[in-house]
Motif scaffolding. Sequence first.
Motif, mmCIF file in Angstrom:
data_model
loop_
_atom_site.group_PDB
_atom_site.id
_atom_site.type_symbol
_atom_site.label_atom_id
_atom_site.label_comp_id
_atom_site.label_asym_id
_atom_site.label_seq_id
_atom_site.Cartn_x
_atom_site.Cartn_y
_atom_site.Cartn_z
ATOM 1 N N MET A 1 9.687 -18.006 -2.919
ATOM 2 C CA MET A 1 8.662 -16.991 -2.079
ATOM 3 C C MET A 1 7.413 -17.843 -1.938
ATOM 4 S SD MET A 1 7.824 -12.957 -2.301
ATOM 5 C CE MET A 1 6.407 -13.082 -3.662
ATOM 6 N N SER A 2 7.037 -17.773 -0.848
ATOM 7 C CA SER A 2 5.579 -18.345 -0.352
ATOM 8 C C SER A 2 4.525 -17.404 -1.034
ATOM 9 C CB SER A 2 5.318 -18.694 1.043
ATOM 10 O OG SER A 2 4.061 -18.965 1.155
ATOM 11 N N GLN A 3 3.394 -18.123 -1.452
ATOM 12 C CA GLN A 3 2.368 -17.333 -2.021
ATOM 13 C C GLN A 3 1.645 -16.375 -1.116
ATOM 14 O OE1 GLN A 3 1.449 -17.563 -5.478
ATOM 15 N NE2 GLN A 3 0.009 -15.951 -4.960
ATOM 16 N N VAL A 4 1.578 -16.845 0.259
ATOM 17 C CA VAL A 4 1.027 -16.054 1.110
ATOM 18 C C VAL A 4 1.728 -14.372 1.034
ATOM 19 C CG1 VAL A 4 2.766 -16.457 3.112
ATOM 20 C CG2 VAL A 4 0.356 -15.714 3.507
ATOM 21 N N ALA A 6 2.915 -12.803 -1.683
ATOM 22 C CA ALA A 6 2.413 -12.142 -2.842
ATOM 23 C C ALA A 6 0.885 -11.733 -2.665
ATOM 24 C CB ALA A 6 2.544 -13.177 -4.111
ATOM 25 N N ASP A 7 0.089 -12.752 -1.990
ATOM 26 C CA ASP A 7 -1.011 -12.610 -1.683
ATOM 27 C C ASP A 7 -1.192 -11.397 -0.686
ATOM 28 O OD1 ASP A 7 -1.832 -14.568 -3.244
ATOM 29 O OD2 ASP A 7 -2.428 -16.016 -1.672
ATOM 30 N N LEU A 8 -0.590 -11.134 0.212
ATOM 31 C CA LEU A 8 -0.390 -10.046 1.209
ATOM 32 C C LEU A 8 -0.340 -8.695 0.555
ATOM 33 C CD1 LEU A 8 -0.735 -8.839 4.140
ATOM 34 C CD2 LEU A 8 1.547 -9.486 4.269
ATOM 35 N N LYS A 9 0.837 -8.662 -0.400
ATOM 36 C CA LYS A 9 1.140 -7.515 -1.009
ATOM 37 C C LYS A 9 -0.015 -7.220 -1.982
ATOM 38 C CE LYS A 9 4.076 -5.547 -4.360
ATOM 39 N NZ LYS A 9 5.084 -5.699 -5.658
ATOM 40 N N GLU A 10 -0.790 -7.998 -2.691
ATOM 41 C CA GLU A 10 -1.903 -7.664 -3.430
ATOM 42 C C GLU A 10 -3.204 -7.212 -2.427
ATOM 43 O OE1 GLU A 10 -5.136 -10.220 -6.311
ATOM 44 O OE2 GLU A 10 -3.095 -11.036 -5.900
ATOM 45 N N ALA A 11 -3.370 -7.915 -1.483
ATOM 46 C CA ALA A 11 -4.406 -7.398 -0.477
ATOM 47 C C ALA A 11 -4.096 -6.180 -0.082
ATOM 48 C CB ALA A 11 -4.807 -8.377 0.442
ATOM 49 N N ALA A 12 -2.991 -5.713 0.417
ATOM 50 C CA ALA A 12 -2.443 -4.693 1.108
ATOM 51 C C ALA A 12 -2.863 -3.589 0.147
ATOM 52 C CB ALA A 12 -1.184 -4.689 1.829
ATOM 53 N N THR A 13 -2.259 -3.686 -1.219
ATOM 54 C CA THR A 13 -2.467 -2.500 -2.127
ATOM 55 C C THR A 13 -3.929 -2.381 -2.562
ATOM 56 O OG1 THR A 13 -0.256 -3.416 -3.129
ATOM 57 C CG2 THR A 13 -1.501 -2.163 -4.671
ATOM 58 N N ALA A 31 5.705 -3.628 3.818
ATOM 59 C CA ALA A 31 7.224 -4.020 4.223
ATOM 60 C C ALA A 31 7.287 -5.563 4.424
ATOM 61 C CB ALA A 31 7.547 -3.315 5.101
ATOM 62 N N VAL A 32 6.220 -6.078 5.235
ATOM 63 C CA VAL A 32 6.401 -7.343 5.391
ATOM 64 C C VAL A 32 6.210 -8.389 4.226
ATOM 65 C CG1 VAL A 32 4.887 -9.382 6.529
ATOM 66 C CG2 VAL A 32 5.423 -7.071 7.952
ATOM 67 N N ALA A 33 5.008 -7.935 3.202
ATOM 68 C CA ALA A 33 4.998 -8.456 2.199
ATOM 69 C C ALA A 33 6.370 -8.637 1.141
ATOM 70 C CB ALA A 33 3.801 -7.868 1.359
ATOM 71 N N GLY A 34 7.103 -7.541 1.336
ATOM 72 C CA GLY A 34 8.171 -7.631 0.431
ATOM 73 C C GLY A 34 9.388 -8.234 1.177
ATOM 74 N N ASN A 35 9.288 -8.885 2.262
ATOM 75 C CA ASN A 35 10.362 -9.492 2.915
ATOM 76 C C ASN A 35 10.193 -10.777 3.543
ATOM 77 O OD1 ASN A 35 12.835 -9.404 4.337
ATOM 78 N ND2 ASN A 35 12.688 -7.541 5.469
ATOM 79 N N PRO A 36 10.089 -11.670 2.820
ATOM 80 C CA PRO A 36 9.659 -13.104 3.010
ATOM 81 C C PRO A 36 10.960 -13.779 3.725
ATOM 82 C CG PRO A 36 9.831 -13.265 0.588
ATOM 83 C CD PRO A 36 9.855 -11.495 1.118
ATOM 84 N N LEU A 45 1.746 -16.073 10.988
ATOM 85 C CA LEU A 45 1.411 -14.664 11.255
ATOM 86 C C LEU A 45 1.022 -13.891 10.141
ATOM 87 C CD1 LEU A 45 3.783 -13.848 14.618
ATOM 88 C CD2 LEU A 45 1.264 -14.029 14.392
ATOM 89 N N VAL A 46 1.751 -14.057 9.245
ATOM 90 C CA VAL A 46 1.634 -13.530 7.854
ATOM 91 C C VAL A 46 0.226 -13.825 7.237
ATOM 92 C CG1 VAL A 46 2.334 -13.234 5.462
ATOM 93 C CG2 VAL A 46 4.021 -13.155 7.452
ATOM 94 N N GLU A 47 0.076 -15.292 7.484
ATOM 95 C CA GLU A 47 -1.532 -15.458 7.076
ATOM 96 C C GLU A 47 -2.497 -15.088 7.729
ATOM 97 O OE1 GLU A 47 -1.241 -20.009 7.430
ATOM 98 O OE2 GLU A 47 0.104 -20.199 5.880
ATOM 99 N N ILE A 48 -2.131 -14.676 9.090
ATOM 100 C CA ILE A 48 -3.213 -14.160 10.082
ATOM 101 C C ILE A 48 -3.233 -12.493 9.463
ATOM 102 C CG2 ILE A 48 -3.619 -13.435 12.368
ATOM 103 C CD1 ILE A 48 -2.497 -15.639 13.271
#
Length: 86
Positions: A1-4, A6-13, A31-36, A45-48
Amino acid sequence: MSQVFADLKEAATDQYVNGELPEWLATPVLAVAGNPEKYGEKEYLVEILLEQVKDFDVYAEAGCCKWAYDHEDIARTLRWLEGEGV
């Protein structure tokens, strides 16, 4: 799984628990963060989305200059991730 992801999950939480990210936005972002597997080919787009979530502010449109991202920015990127409006 790309780090982005995991970072998205952390930031959203963090933005949901400690910030002002509403649940109706946090849920699809997580849901996006949990579905790489589904979104891996759209990692740009996930980075954005990650940057938008990190810099989310309810009042981003207030004042003379836009200095943060608001719910419309995040919703738009979520639509792009689903292939809508691209």
